[in-house]
Design an enzyme around this catalytic site. Sequence first.
Site, PDB file in Angstrom:
ATOM      1  N   ASP A  94     -93.497  96.469 -42.716  1.00 56.01           N
ATOM      2  CA  ASP A  94     -92.672  96.863 -43.925  1.00 56.01           C
ATOM      3  C   ASP A  94     -91.868  96.287 -44.659  1.00 56.01           C
ATOM      4  O   ASP A  94     -91.380  95.349 -43.271  1.00 56.01           O
ATOM      5  CB  ASP A  94     -92.385  98.273 -44.473  1.00 56.01           C
ATOM      6  CG  ASP A  94     -91.396  98.674 -43.454  1.00 56.01           C
ATOM      7  OD1 ASP A  94     -90.534  98.127 -42.896  1.00 56.01           O
ATOM      8  OD2 ASP A  94     -90.401  99.766 -43.726  1.00 56.01           O
ATOM      9  N   SER A  95     -91.527  96.026 -45.658  1.00 55.07           N
ATOM     10  CA  SER A  95     -90.652  94.922 -46.327  1.00 55.07           C
ATOM     11  C   SER A  95     -89.434  94.483 -45.931  1.00 55.07           C
ATOM     12  O   SER A  95     -88.613  93.932 -46.286  1.00 55.07           O
ATOM     13  CB  SER A  95     -90.649  94.673 -47.838  1.00 55.07           C
ATOM     14  OG  SER A  95     -90.380  95.291 -48.464  1.00 55.07           O
ATOM     15  N   GLY A  96     -88.659  96.520 -46.229  1.00 52.04           N
ATOM     16  CA  GLY A  96     -86.932  96.832 -46.560  1.00 52.04           C
ATOM     17  C   GLY A  96     -86.864  97.010 -46.988  1.00 52.04           C
ATOM     18  O   GLY A  96     -85.713  97.575 -47.163  1.00 52.04           O
ATOM     19  N   GLY A  97     -88.024  97.232 -48.524  1.00 53.73           N
ATOM     20  CA  GLY A  97     -87.513  97.421 -49.340  1.00 53.73           C
ATOM     21  C   GLY A  97     -86.975  98.604 -50.040  1.00 53.73           C
ATOM     22  O   GLY A  97     -86.161  99.596 -50.168  1.00 53.73           O
ATOM     23  N   PHE A  98     -88.040  99.953 -48.859  1.00 51.69           N
ATOM     24  CA  PHE A  98     -87.698 100.964 -49.130  1.00 51.69           C
ATOM     25  C   PHE A  98     -86.003 101.369 -48.747  1.00 51.69           C
ATOM     26  O   PHE A  98     -85.559 102.297 -48.859  1.00 51.69           O
ATOM     27  CB  PHE A  98     -88.714 101.957 -48.454  1.00 51.69           C
ATOM     28  CG  PHE A  98     -88.367 103.711 -48.460  1.00 51.69           C
ATOM     29  CD1 PHE A  98     -88.314 104.121 -50.096  1.00 51.69           C
ATOM     30  CD2 PHE A  98     -87.684 104.451 -47.657  1.00 51.69           C
ATOM     31  CE1 PHE A  98     -87.581 105.414 -49.782  1.00 51.69           C
ATOM     32  CE2 PHE A  98     -87.190 105.809 -47.853  1.00 51.69           C
ATOM     33  CZ  PHE A  98     -87.417 106.774 -49.158  1.00 51.69           C
ATOM     34  N   ASP A 148     -90.185  94.575 -52.625  1.00 57.70           N
ATOM     35  CA  ASP A 148     -90.528  95.405 -53.412  1.00 57.70           C
ATOM     36  C   ASP A 148     -89.333  96.344 -54.677  1.00 57.70           C
ATOM     37  O   ASP A 148     -87.889  95.968 -53.425  1.00 57.70           O
ATOM     38  CB  ASP A 148     -91.548  95.648 -53.775  1.00 57.70           C
ATOM     39  CG  ASP A 148     -91.570  97.056 -53.154  1.00 57.70           C
ATOM     40  OD1 ASP A 148     -90.928  96.856 -51.470  1.00 57.70           O
ATOM     41  OD2 ASP A 148     -91.635  98.187 -53.190  1.00 57.70           O
ATOM     42  N   GLN A 190     -95.553  99.370 -58.142  1.00 57.75           N
ATOM     43  CA  GLN A 190     -94.290 100.286 -58.036  1.00 57.75           C
ATOM     44  C   GLN A 190     -95.021 101.184 -59.745  1.00 57.75           C
ATOM     45  O   GLN A 190     -96.388 101.178 -61.005  1.00 57.75           O
ATOM     46  CB  GLN A 190     -93.030  99.711 -58.526  1.00 57.75           C
ATOM     47  CG  GLN A 190     -92.777  99.534 -56.520  1.00 57.75           C
ATOM     48  CD  GLN A 190     -92.674 100.851 -56.165  1.00 57.75           C
ATOM     49  OE1 GLN A 190     -92.446 102.088 -56.675  1.00 57.75           O
ATOM     50  NE2 GLN A 190     -92.261 100.545 -54.880  1.00 57.75           N
ATOM     51  N   GLY A 217     -93.097 103.912 -53.982  1.00 55.61           N
ATOM     52  CA  GLY A 217     -92.106 104.463 -54.747  1.00 55.61           C
ATOM     53  C   GLY A 217     -93.615 105.841 -55.056  1.00 55.61           C
ATOM     54  O   GLY A 217     -92.867 106.619 -55.883  1.00 55.61           O
ATOM     55  N   ASP A 267     -99.231 105.477 -43.093  1.00 52.97           N
ATOM     56  CA  ASP A 267     -98.218 105.795 -42.357  1.00 52.97           C
ATOM     57  C   ASP A 267     -97.026 106.941 -42.446  1.00 52.97           C
ATOM     58  O   ASP A 267     -97.289 106.926 -43.705  1.00 52.97           O
ATOM     59  CB  ASP A 267     -97.367 104.336 -42.260  1.00 52.97           C
ATOM     60  CG  ASP A 267     -96.139 104.369 -42.992  1.00 52.97           C
ATOM     61  OD1 ASP A 267     -94.946 105.049 -42.752  1.00 52.97           O
ATOM     62  OD2 ASP A 267     -96.779 103.832 -44.225  1.00 52.97           O
ATOM     63  N   CYS A 305    -108.080 121.830 -28.803  1.00 54.33           N
ATOM     64  CA  CYS A 305    -107.348 120.953 -28.904  1.00 54.33           C
ATOM     65  C   CYS A 305    -107.405 119.353 -27.702  1.00 54.33           C
ATOM     66  O   CYS A 305    -106.840 120.327 -26.457  1.00 54.33           O
ATOM     67  CB  CYS A 305    -105.788 120.526 -29.336  1.00 54.33           C
ATOM     68  SG  CYS A 305    -104.588 118.774 -29.270  1.00 54.33           S
ATOM     69  N   CYS A 307    -105.822 116.612 -26.959  1.00 58.11           N
ATOM     70  CA  CYS A 307    -104.416 116.029 -25.809  1.00 58.11           C
ATOM     71  C   CYS A 307    -104.066 116.556 -24.972  1.00 58.11           C
ATOM     72  O   CYS A 307    -104.036 117.468 -24.831  1.00 58.11           O
ATOM     73  CB  CYS A 307    -103.281 116.202 -27.764  1.00 58.11           C
ATOM     74  SG  CYS A 307    -101.971 118.046 -27.485  1.00 58.11           S
ATOM     75  N   CYS A 310    -102.299 119.737 -25.267  1.00 54.32           N
ATOM     76  CA  CYS A 310    -102.292 121.014 -24.874  1.00 54.32           C
ATOM     77  C   CYS A 310    -103.692 121.598 -23.942  1.00 54.32           C
ATOM     78  O   CYS A 310    -103.819 122.634 -23.696  1.00 54.32           O
ATOM     79  CB  CYS A 310    -103.492 121.100 -26.032  1.00 54.32           C
ATOM     80  SG  CYS A 310    -102.070 121.478 -27.344  1.00 54.32           S
ATOM     81  N   HIS A 336     -98.955 115.991 -28.649  1.00 55.12           N
ATOM     82  CA  HIS A 336    -100.031 116.394 -29.656  1.00 55.12           C
ATOM     83  C   HIS A 336     -99.669 116.192 -31.142  1.00 55.12           C
ATOM     84  O   HIS A 336    -101.234 115.955 -31.708  1.00 55.12           O
ATOM     85  CB  HIS A 336     -98.837 117.563 -29.374  1.00 55.12           C
ATOM     86  CG  HIS A 336     -99.684 118.910 -30.480  1.00 55.12           C
ATOM     87  ND1 HIS A 336    -101.325 119.609 -29.575  1.00 55.12           N
ATOM     88  CD2 HIS A 336     -99.544 119.433 -31.498  1.00 55.12           C
ATOM     89  CE1 HIS A 336    -101.233 120.068 -31.222  1.00 55.12           C
ATOM     90  NE2 HIS A 336    -100.765 120.080 -32.246  1.00 55.12           N
TER      91      HIS A 336
END
Length: 372
Positions: A94-98, A148, A190, A217, A267, A305, A307, A310, A336
């Site tokens: 990601d860009s780091g904007g958040f 952004d 956005q 956003g 994500d 499950c 995994c 489990c 899990h």
Amino acid sequence: MGDDFFQIAARDPACRARTGRMRFLRGEVPTPCFAPVGTYGTVKAMTPEEVEACGASLILANTYHLYLRPGAGTIESLGGLHRFMHWEKPILTDSGGFQVYSLATFRKISEQGVLFRSHLDGSEHLLTPEGVIGIQRQLGSDIAMVLDECPAADAPREYLEKSLDLTTRWAERSLKNRQEKPERIFGIIQGGVDVELRRRHASQIGALPFDGLAIGGLGVGETPEKFAETLAGMADALDPQRPHYLMGLGRPEDILEAVTHGVDLFDCVLPTRNARNGQAFTRRGPLAIKNAEHAQSDKPLEEGCGCYACQYYSRAYLRHLYMAGEILSARLLTTHNIYFYEAVMREIREAIAEGRFLGYKKALLESLQGGR
């Protein structure tokens, strides 16, 4: 854009859900896809081999944090992020904007970019649209995100309009001097929960030659109803030939709703963060392992499950580990949770391919609300 990067294999006839794949030099990513978050170049508590064994084909790493520590130049000199962290499949950064958005008291936004102070040592840094793409080029990202501005959920319309225009100008600058790396660049849409602004911005960003379109956003304070309304209202404004990425949201309920409206990529930190706090995701809703009811339970976290946790460990043992503060608790619960998410995404793809996604969605939502 003119190549076979993203191909749709099937569409559900009753909604906008679609399944397909994104193709990279490092391999294919089936869609809809969930990418576990590896903020610092590691999915917390997991080795790359364990993450892959859970079914993940893509992970996310954080440009902002890696830029500050250990530094993009260091990672580049050591062969790039894939080699640095021993992950051979695609990586989205990601860009780091958040992150800058979350540092509201430590940053200043201008036409040039974002001037901010590091949360680590207070040092001053300037992120520009061109510089952010350059950092991700150094990291060796397979998907890079543009810089952004992420406005607050309650930002007034006048501010949102100015913010959108700034983000669009930054997006245009991000595409200048494009090189072979990063392999793909996604633009970010956005507009808060204002459907008209979302559609307008989707048109602006969609007019640019990005490889994919991201929805930013959301998940910053709006209600579930507004979340669904916003996605539904902007869905037909998104170019259907490009992948759609909903940034940072990952409750199973959110994923199901977003897939309904044509979202392909997700994500979220929930599977890993909640695992460290003793919560397991199951098809009958979240399970709090610390609850006394599990103290003598020989059941796995979820019946059926596949995994590792489990297959071999009981709820009683996992509760014991968590109450004792043992690191293995975080490792097993994370295993899990990531497996659960990847299994649900696989089931979603199968349901879309068979034209029964809405039925699958209804059944899983009812199950998630059913308790254990």
